[in-house]
Design an enzyme around this catalytic site. Structure first.
Site, short mmCIF file in Angstrom:
data_model
loop_
_atom_site.label_atom_id
_atom_site.label_comp_id
_atom_site.label_asym_id
_atom_site.label_seq_id
_atom_site.Cartn_x
_atom_site.Cartn_y
_atom_site.Cartn_z
N HIS A 74 -2.10 -12.46 10.57
CA HIS A 74 -1.72 -11.07 10.31
C HIS A 74 -1.55 -10.35 11.64
CE1 HIS A 74 -1.18 -7.14 8.86
NE2 HIS A 74 -2.34 -6.70 9.32
N GLU A 121 0.84 -1.19 0.00
CA GLU A 121 0.00 0.00 0.00
C GLU A 121 0.88 1.25 0.00
OE1 GLU A 121 -1.91 0.74 3.91
OE2 GLU A 121 0.00 1.78 3.83
N CYS A 166 -3.24 -4.80 3.99
CA CYS A 166 -2.13 -5.63 4.46
C CYS A 166 -2.11 -7.03 3.86
CB CYS A 166 -2.18 -5.73 5.99
SG CYS A 166 -1.97 -4.15 6.79
#
Lengths: 388, 349, 132
Positions: free
Chosen positions: B236, B82, B114
């Protein structure tokens, strides 16, 4: 080839000359040289102008014509040529003028050197000076001009044990000489500890190891030796004029601590002049950084390779030494308007050989040498002069 | 039998660090409380000459150093981030050129908060499985941005990892993948804005936890596995708390997640986060180890992977590139002032 | 540096592609059109060679006053590096204290951003070196 002599010299004050423009400076130096030689415009066969980067410093190229115009000679249509070889632009212009007279094409030529560096900001001046380095493979990667000489200094220290104090001694000596030169940018002595401890520019070189950013101009008049005495009682003959090139980037050199261009230009000049380094009584060498003077006196053969750092302790290059170097103050104290430097060096030698160097006068000087370097050593000129 | 899986991997983590304590001191907060609350001690910061392209290239080169494949056999490169250095102009072409994979290949940049890096792995899996390419290179890398004073400033960091996907000499087979995706605006950055915005606590239950939990549960159902079947699990890691709490909720233990939990030491590397976590697991994995990876990208979606380490991992020259632990340990601390300079906070016209 | 000037040299800047004279075996970086030792004999016999990016510091400096492009990085170490294949190359040394750079230090290349053409122009990448 015929003999060539300097018959007139002219110099502006070197420094931050805020109230004078590029054209005013070169016209001042040129006019002084012409008056000194006692010639007129109609006597001039050609003009040569040494300027490193008028395009970047004042946004003006085509300065050969500009100088002809500004000096009022445009209506005489005198051929005027700009010569560029980075910081050796002045020395190259002198050599081009010399060759044109020696060849018999011209009888009298005027050579001007000029740089107007303070019309741009400091960072911009740094970037412009870096164009003398290899843009693609040095400057692009963050090497500055002082950085390149710092590379030489670091290696010289490593190989020969040269010290930061010895670098500083060069600055102290040249400032002491500059203090006696009314045209110098810095007419002030400096202390050794200040030179050693000055603000770092590019380790191991501090601010007082570096020549300054300078405005200024210098001009000489050359004439065939056979006619020289028509104009002056004390012409100075150019008895050797050498020039050499090397790799543009410092990292391309055979040896980082030797400027082979100096070695080769000197050999050429010595051979032509039929002298050796021992015969040189005084020299103006290209001390754009203190380490450059140390390398120069080695590469010119004044001292053995590696011994350059000891030259001041050994009383060689000081004003009362065996081979005084940079009596004018050098680039370090007199200032370094890059295009003017090579011409101004010639002037100092001429004044010394004519006995006109006033407080800086070296007694009985007869043979002198001027050494001008472009970039980190990719171009070099060496001129040897003798009083007539 | 040919196995679809990871052929090699590599990572890059910038060595500059700023501590949560240092950031907190600037904003008048208590560093110890914040550090404990977020589960982040310090985060990596890109040096002035590091960005997503340089991290991607260094990760890809690390992956290539560990195996013996011809870069010309890489048929696709997808870089998930990103923080692509250009808004328009691909990062993947820089990587392709820098590893010698050009010009016969497919390249595109991905963005999915992400999880763009794991999406790149899935794309490469499809092309390899369809025999359209021999190897695919999937990269997740970020130099993530956080507004000064925002809670994200303690976590948004820099790093990335690269995975070579293929069928030959596979070190870890990718047995199953599953994605769970909804439209949930929990975190975003509008076009032409420098810093992201987020929904505060809305990023928790309806976003991270719902997607990661559903993805992991469905993946295990498809794979016919349960948490105790895995030697390692990587979730994550936007901070040190979420992945731990989601792991416990799903029935995983601390032992299963510790090796892949890197965020306390380097912060959240965004597209790189779960991929760096997996790289840390692969640094120590042995043949037969089973690994589950569940990424999460705001906006929102989760990609899950069921992975089995093969015998071939013994042949991979893992020591030809630094391990995650080595990179975590090789660090230099900077002050907030230097951090501000490096992250362009001090820029003025 | 303009985009075409940079783009033309991407093979060198990204991957240290030099060349080698097949007659005298001397390696050049940046690549030369012909070998300055063998001259015309080398034409057609000078071939591209990807350099390893490994070498040692031959000399160095620490830049405290830089050009505008590098102002935010000062003080930064920079060196002439002697590559294992022979050529010398000028590059920044990163990921270490400026004071750690020494003559003879082993280094290897790393991929970094070298310059930006202002805030709107292109980004220029290339080699820097770090301690092994």
């Amino acid at each position: 080839m015929r003999d060539v002599a300097v018959i007139g010299v002219g110099l502006t004050k070197f420094g931050e000359i805020w109230d004078r423009s590029f054209r005013q400076l070169i016209v001042e130096a040129g006019s002084k040289a012409i008056l000194d030689a006692g010639i007129e415009g109609k006597d001039i066969d050609a003009m040569y102008v040494g300027s490193m980067s008028s395009g970047r410093f004042i946004g003006q190229e085509h300065v050969g014509a500009l100088v002809a115009d500004a000096s009022g000679f445009y209506n005489l249509h005198i051929p005027s040529t700009r010569v560029e070889g980075a910081c050796a632009s002045g020395g190259l212009a002198v050599r081009q003028g010399y060759l044109s007279v020696a060849s018999g094409v011209n009888d009298i030529v005027v050579i001007g050197g000029i740089e107007k560096m303070n019309d741009v900001a400091g960072t911009s001046a740094t970037e412009t000076l870096a164009t003398a380095a290899d843009q693609e493979w040095e400057a692009f990667f963050g090497a500055t001009f002082p950085g390149l000489y710092a590379f030489i200094a670091t290696r010289h220290m490593h190989e020969y044990g040269t010290t930061k104090e010895q670098l500083a001694q060069v600055a102290v000596k040249n400032h002491a000489n500059g203090a006696l030169n009314p045209y110098a940018q810095y007419q002030k002595e400096i202390k050794l500890e200040h030179a050693i401890n000055a603000t770092m520019v590019a380790y191991p070189l501090g601010l007082l190891d570096c020549s300054p950013v300078t405005d200024g101009s210098a001009a000489v008049v050359l004439c065939s030796a056979e006619r020289a005495k028509e104009f002056t009682d004390t012409p100075v003959k150019i008895i050797g004029a050498g020039q050499a090139s090397d790799s543009l980037a410092l990292h391309g050199r055979r040896d980082i601590t030797t400027l082979d261009a100096t070695v080769h230009a000197a050999q050429m000049a010595y051979k032509q002049a039929k002298v050796t380094s021992k015969d040189i009584q005084l020299a103006e060498v290209h001390d754009c950084f203190t380490i450059a003077e140390i390398c120069a006196i080695e590469d010119l053969g004044f001292v053995k390779k590696g011994d350059g750092g000891k030259a001041i302790d050994n009383n060689i290059t000081t004003r009362d030494g065996s081979q005084p170097v940079n009596t004018s103050g050098g680039l370090k104290a007199k200032g370094h308007p890059v295009g003017a430097t090579g011409v101004a060096q010639i002037i100092e030698i001429v004044l010394q050989l004519q006995g006109r160097a006033e407080k800086r006068q070296i007694p009985d000087a007869r043979i002198g040498l001027a050494h001008n370097v472009g970039g980190s050593g990719a171009t070099c000129t060496v001129h040897i002069m003798e009083g007539m | 039998m040919e196995t679809l899986g990871i052929v090699s991997y590599g990572a890059d983590i910038p060595r500059l660090r700023i501590t949560a304590h240092e950031i907190a001191s600037v904003w008048g907060k208590d560093g110890a409380t914040i550090s404990k609350g977020l589960g982040i001690i310090e985060k990596s910061v890109p040096s002035i000459d590091q960005d997503t392209a340089t991290i991607s290239v260094e990760s890809a080169r690390a992956a290539l150093r560990r195996c013996h494949i011809n870069p010309q056999d890489i048929g696709a490169i997808y870089v998930g981030s990103e923080s692509h250095p250009y808004a328009v102009k691909p990062t993947g072409t820089i990587v392709g050129e820098a590893i010698g994979a050009t010009p016969d290949l497919m390249v595109a940049d991905y963005e999915f908060a992400c999880k763009a890096g794991t999406a790149a792995i899935q794309t490469c899996m499809g092309f390899v499985k369809a025999n359209m390419i021999k190897y695919g290179l999937a990269i997740g890398a970020d130099t993530s941005q956080a507004a000064p004073g925002d809670a994200l400033e303690y976590s948004a960091s820099a790093g990335g990892a690269a995975y070579i996907i293929g069928k030959k000499n596979v070190i870890a087979s990718l047995n199953h993948t599953y994605s769970f995706t909804t439209d949930t605006p929990d975190f975003w950055r509008r076009a032409e804005r420098k810093y992201p915005s987020h929904g505060g606590r809305f990023t928790g239950a309806p976003a991270y936890f719902k997607h990661v939990t559903t993805c992991a549960t469905t993946l295990m159902k498809k794979a016919g596995t349960s948490p105790e079947d895995y030697d390692y699990a990587v979730f994550h890691q936007p901070n040190g708390k979420f992945p731990v709490s989601v792991a416990y909720k799903l029935g995983f233990s601390k032992e299963q997640i510790t090796q892949g939990l890197i965020v306390p030491y380097i912060g959240n590397t965004y597209s790189g986060a779960s991929m760096v976590g997996l790289a840390s697991v692969l640094d120590v994995a042995k043949p037969g180890d089973k690994i589950m990876v569940t990424s999460y990208g705001s906006g929102a979606g989760s990609d899950g992977f069921d992975i089995t380490v093969t015998d071939h991992i013994e042949q991979l020259e893992r020591s030809n590139a630094p391990s995650i632990k080595q990179m975590v340990d090789d660090k230099q601390y900077i002050s907030y002032g230097v951090y501000a300079k490096l992250t362009d906070l001090l820029y003025w016209e | 540096m303009s985009v075409p000037r940079f783009w033309r040299e991407i093979p060198q800047r990204y991957n240290l592609i030099g060349n080698k004279c097949e007659i005298c075996s001397k390696v050049y970086f940046p690549p030369r059109e012909s070998c300055p030792v063998c001259r015309r004999k080398s034409i057609g016999h000078i071939k591209d060679l990807k350099l390893s990016g490994k070498g040692e510091v031959f000399t160095y400096s620490i830049i405290h006053v830089s050009s505008g492009e590098f102002e935010e990085q000062v003080p930064y170490p920079i060196a002439i590096i002697k590559l294992d294949e022979g050529p010398m190359i000028t590059a920044q040394i990163v990921d270490c204290d400026p004071d750690c750079v020494k003559i003879g230090m082993r280094v290897e290349s790393t991929f970094r951003q070298i310059q930006q053409d202002g805030y709107t122009g292109a980004l220029y990448y290339g080699y820097k070196f770090k301690k092994v």
